[in-house]
Design a protein around this motif. Sequence first.
Motif, PDB file in Angstrom:
ATOM      1  N   THR A   1       0.834  -1.196   0.000  1.00  0.00           N
ATOM      2  CA  THR A   1       0.000   0.000   0.000  1.00  0.00           C
ATOM      3  C   THR A   1       0.875   1.254   0.000  1.00  0.00           C
ATOM      4  O   THR A   1       0.643   2.191  -0.762  1.00  0.00           O
TER       5      THR A   1
ATOM      6  N   MET B   1       0.947   3.911  -3.008  1.00  0.00           N
ATOM      7  CA  MET B   1       0.489   5.274  -2.734  1.00  0.00           C
ATOM      8  C   MET B   1       1.555   6.299  -3.057  1.00  0.00           C
ATOM      9  O   MET B   1       1.275   7.352  -3.629  1.00  0.00           O
TER      10      MET B   1
ATOM     11  N   THR C   1       1.604   6.828  -6.722  1.00  0.00           N
ATOM     12  CA  THR C   1       0.503   7.665  -7.180  1.00  0.00           C
ATOM     13  C   THR C   1       0.728   9.125  -6.774  1.00  0.00           C
ATOM     14  O   THR C   1       0.463  10.042  -7.547  1.00  0.00           O
TER      15      THR C   1
ATOM     16  N   ARG D   1      -8.507   9.843  -0.637  1.00  0.00           N
ATOM     17  CA  ARG D   1      -9.380   9.522  -1.759  1.00  0.00           C
ATOM     18  C   ARG D   1      -8.594   9.163  -3.007  1.00  0.00           C
ATOM     19  O   ARG D   1      -8.806   8.141  -3.617  1.00  0.00           O
ATOM     20  N   HIS D   2      -7.625  10.011  -3.361  1.00  0.00           N
ATOM     21  CA  HIS D   2      -7.013   9.832  -4.681  1.00  0.00           C
ATOM     22  C   HIS D   2      -5.826   8.885  -4.661  1.00  0.00           C
ATOM     23  O   HIS D   2      -5.714   8.005  -5.510  1.00  0.00           O
TER      24      HIS D   2
ATOM     25  N   LEU E   1      -5.151   6.623  -2.409  1.00  0.00           N
ATOM     26  CA  LEU E   1      -5.560   5.292  -1.971  1.00  0.00           C
ATOM     27  C   LEU E   1      -6.124   4.487  -3.132  1.00  0.00           C
ATOM     28  O   LEU E   1      -5.952   3.272  -3.207  1.00  0.00           O
ATOM     29  N   ARG E   2      -6.774   5.186  -4.081  1.00  0.00           N
ATOM     30  CA  ARG E   2      -7.339   4.478  -5.223  1.00  0.00           C
ATOM     31  C   ARG E   2      -6.252   3.764  -6.026  1.00  0.00           C
ATOM     32  O   ARG E   2      -6.461   2.686  -6.542  1.00  0.00           O
ATOM     33  N   GLY E   3      -5.080   4.371  -6.090  1.00  0.00           N
ATOM     34  CA  GLY E   3      -3.977   3.755  -6.820  1.00  0.00           C
ATOM     35  C   GLY E   3      -3.529   2.448  -6.196  1.00  0.00           C
ATOM     36  O   GLY E   3      -2.962   1.576  -6.863  1.00  0.00           O
TER      37      GLY E   3
ATOM     38  N   LEU F   1      -5.583   0.305  -4.766  1.00  0.00           N
ATOM     39  CA  LEU F   1      -6.682  -0.660  -4.722  1.00  0.00           C
ATOM     40  C   LEU F   1      -6.380  -1.935  -5.514  1.00  0.00           C
ATOM     41  O   LEU F   1      -6.450  -3.041  -4.977  1.00  0.00           O
TER      42      LEU F   1
ATOM     43  N   TYR G   1     -10.052  -7.451  -9.950  1.00  0.00           N
ATOM     44  CA  TYR G   1      -8.927  -6.672 -10.449  1.00  0.00           C
ATOM     45  C   TYR G   1      -9.322  -5.983 -11.749  1.00  0.00           C
ATOM     46  O   TYR G   1      -9.021  -4.815 -11.970  1.00  0.00           O
TER      47      TYR G   1
ATOM     48  N   ALA H   1     -11.473  -3.115 -10.949  1.00  0.00           N
ATOM     49  CA  ALA H   1     -10.723  -1.991 -10.403  1.00  0.00           C
ATOM     50  C   ALA H   1      -9.863  -1.316 -11.476  1.00  0.00           C
ATOM     51  O   ALA H   1      -9.606  -0.131 -11.427  1.00  0.00           O
ATOM     52  N   ASP H   2      -9.429  -2.089 -12.448  1.00  0.00           N
ATOM     53  CA  ASP H   2      -8.527  -1.552 -13.466  1.00  0.00           C
ATOM     54  C   ASP H   2      -8.943  -2.126 -14.812  1.00  0.00           C
ATOM     55  O   ASP H   2      -8.501  -3.189 -15.217  1.00  0.00           O
TER      56      ASP H   2
END
Lengths: 332, 329
Positions: free
Chosen positions: A218, A222, A225, A247-248, A250-252, A254, A322, A325-326
């Motif tokens: 993580t 992060m 990102t 928000r932003h 953390l999305r990277g 996921l 996955y 998410a992507d």
Amino acid sequence: MSGFAGFVTRRLLATVVTLLAVSVIVYVVFYVTPGDVAQITCGPRCSPEQVRQVAGQLHLDDPLYVRYWHFLQGLVAGQDYSTGTSVAHCPAPCLGLSYQSDQQVTDLILTKLPVSLSLVLGAMVLWLILGVGTGVLSAWRRGRLSERVLTAITLAGTATPVFVIGLVLMIVVCGELELLPFPQYVAFTDDPEQWAWNLLLPWLSLALIEAAAFARLTRAAMLETLAEDHIRTFRAYGVSERAVIGRHALRGALAPVIALNANNVGSAVGGAVLTETLFGLPGIGQELVHAVRVVDLPVVVGMVLVIGFFVVLANAVADVLYAVADRRVVLV
Amino acid sequence: MSETLTASGTAGTDPTVPAVPGARRFWRRLREQRAALVAAVVVALLVLVALAAPLLTALEGQDPTTYHPTLVDSARGGVPVGPLGGISGDHWLGLEPQTGRDLFARLVYGARVSLGVALTATLLQTSLGVLMGVAAALGNRWVDQVLSRLTDIIVALPLMIMALALLAVVPSGFPRPLLVTLVLGLIGWGNIAKISRAQTLALKNLDHVSAARLSGWNTWHIARRELLPGLAAPVLTYAALLVPMNISAEAALSFLGVGVKPPTPSWGQMLTAANVWYQAAPQYLLLPAGALFVTVLAMTVLGDGVRTALDPRAASRLRVGTTREGGSA
């Protein structure tokens, strides 16, 4: 067929093929060697005549592919077993009978499954919270003392075998400080509160080990990102640091976290075997260890297949998640 | 002729292939990392202790298997006589409860088992994995399909479960440390095979390999002379991570009572009984737990150091004591 539905279908088909291949390999590996299964099942004082009789009862004389075919038939359609005088029926997903107790392996697994699922799923929630939380925190506090402390703890978590941390936790928390009683499994349906209290330490032991990898991943995702241009744009627009991180950035993290979680299901199941044995939880792992000790092959094969089923399934589900998410993955 | 072609083709002009640093450069980069250096010293000490186990125990005057029934208090259920679990000049770390076997001797002989099994298993996993990966990459479509699917399955199955189950089917007379090594070696090669296959596929089309092929060298020769040097870095990187994993696996299997069995000492085995005895002899828990922790930690940090030294573009994954703002590297 293309697009998302096609991807999911192809992935599920591949899963079925993998499972079949797994069953062949597991079956062949476990039944190709045993010369003395009949002897072990019969007991050490059996005469050669009795041993031969047992071998006949267990169909050990049939060629391997015949036995595998019977095994598959039992799995799909159920099977009848003659136990001396009477005939026992083993319904549809039949994994055979235990050599030791004549109990149906499917039943045995079903009675043990809730314990193992409680352990692994509960621990999973905990390691995701702990791991991702630590990762976010250390990405946020990068370069400061608190990050170094977190890094050291994470490293220690990586280097400690699960049974060592479990043993230490049990001795300190239950033995010395007497904060919790020694764990004893209580079914969720009987008493949810007791269920959670008794599983707290097993969950913690399993989760602390697994969380370390998630924390590192993580954090790395992060930071990657955070270094990107669009984050700089957000900051320039005056978006608060908390929103940027929470928000932003953390999305990277996921997609990689989902992938790692699937990868780790296998090792977590291995850890669950150790945790169950250590804390005396009557789950699949403890039963498997017992079956290995007494060479109860149908139980061993059945449990390995069921565990393999869950791991392969978890990987397939993760692949689909996955892709959600992507979305770029679908095109590959 | 072919020799000159090879020589001119190698040096990493192609950016897709990581340059393989020479051994000297590797050592320099490894030495630059303080954590890895400390870990390397710890690992070296552990190996030394394992190798010198008979010497060390001779110095103490004990051996790992002799029972000392007079030194345990059978009236109190086998608790060692004397303070701190029977620590004395004769028994440096005290005695095992119930049997009275010497703990120091069992600990240093346990290091032998732990490191011996882990290193040999890693060697086996690496050789098998490279063999499978290179064969899949160089073979025809069918060979590749079969080997790759087999690799997928091996990777998907949980190592602990397979090892546990495989240990059930082997006759009990087989020497256990060797058995654990073989079992770990035979099921743990999946990721090395994947890495080797991918790397070989990338290397296969490089000029120097094509040149070797056109010169009429056979596949075996090409694999050995042209591909293996290019495989060394990624394979070594992963192999270094396998060692601590194997140490944990051996300890776990012995802890479950299906790995290395008494009288052969093993750290995992010592922990099994510690559960019952920790109050009477706390070092019975602390010694094997500490030994395992230090060994796995040192091996993990060293493995990460090896990775960083071989691929300097990637920063340390463990990030021990980072002060810089990372991530952009």
